[in-house]
Design a protein around this motif. Structure first.
Motif, PDB file in Angstrom:
ATOM      1  N   TRP A 179       0.832  -1.202   0.000  1.00  0.00           N
ATOM      2  CA  TRP A 179       0.000   0.000   0.000  1.00  0.00           C
ATOM      3  C   TRP A 179       0.867   1.253   0.000  1.00  0.00           C
ATOM      4  CZ3 TRP A 179      -0.021   3.390   4.234  1.00  0.00           C
ATOM      5  CH2 TRP A 179      -0.946   4.435   4.172  1.00  0.00           C
TER       6      TRP A 179
ATOM      7  N   LEU B  97      -7.978   3.028   0.639  1.00  0.00           N
ATOM      8  CA  LEU B  97      -7.110   2.144  -0.138  1.00  0.00           C
ATOM      9  C   LEU B  97      -6.418   1.132   0.772  1.00  0.00           C
ATOM     10  CD1 LEU B  97      -5.506   4.711  -2.595  1.00  0.00           C
ATOM     11  CD2 LEU B  97      -7.154   2.930  -3.168  1.00  0.00           C
TER      12      LEU B  97
ATOM     13  N   THR C 294      -5.731  -2.081  -1.433  1.00  0.00           N
ATOM     14  CA  THR C 294      -5.420  -1.638  -2.794  1.00  0.00           C
ATOM     15  C   THR C 294      -4.115  -0.880  -2.817  1.00  0.00           C
ATOM     16  OG1 THR C 294      -7.785  -1.396  -3.139  1.00  0.00           O
ATOM     17  CG2 THR C 294      -6.366  -0.358  -4.745  1.00  0.00           C
TER      18      THR C 294
END
Length: 73
Positions: free
Chosen positions: A16, A65, A70
């Motif tokens: 990340w 995120l 993600t």
């Protein structure tokens, strides 16, 4: 680091952070300053010369995120 913390770091945090560093370094900096260092959103926004709303939007995006696992964005 304890083994479990090292595994979490390797599988979630590191990809990340590396993704954000490449695609949105300002977002990474904002998330780390606010969520890790405990600096106020207002202080971070002022230091970056951006609006409070813009800073909160980047903070929310970066945390989202991370939560979704993600990379960058």
């Amino acid at each position: 680091l304890p083994e479990r913390a090292a595994l979490i770091h390797a599988k979630r945090f590191r990809p990340w952070a590396e993704g954000l560093r490449k695609t949105a370094p300002a977002t990474l900096e904002i998330v780390l300053r606010v969520a890790v260092l405990g600096i106020s959103v207002y202080s971070v926004a002022r230091a970056r010369r951006m609006s409070w709303n813009g800073c909160v939007a980047r903070l929310a995006n970066g945390l989202d995120l991370y939560w979704r696992g993600t990379r960058g964005g």
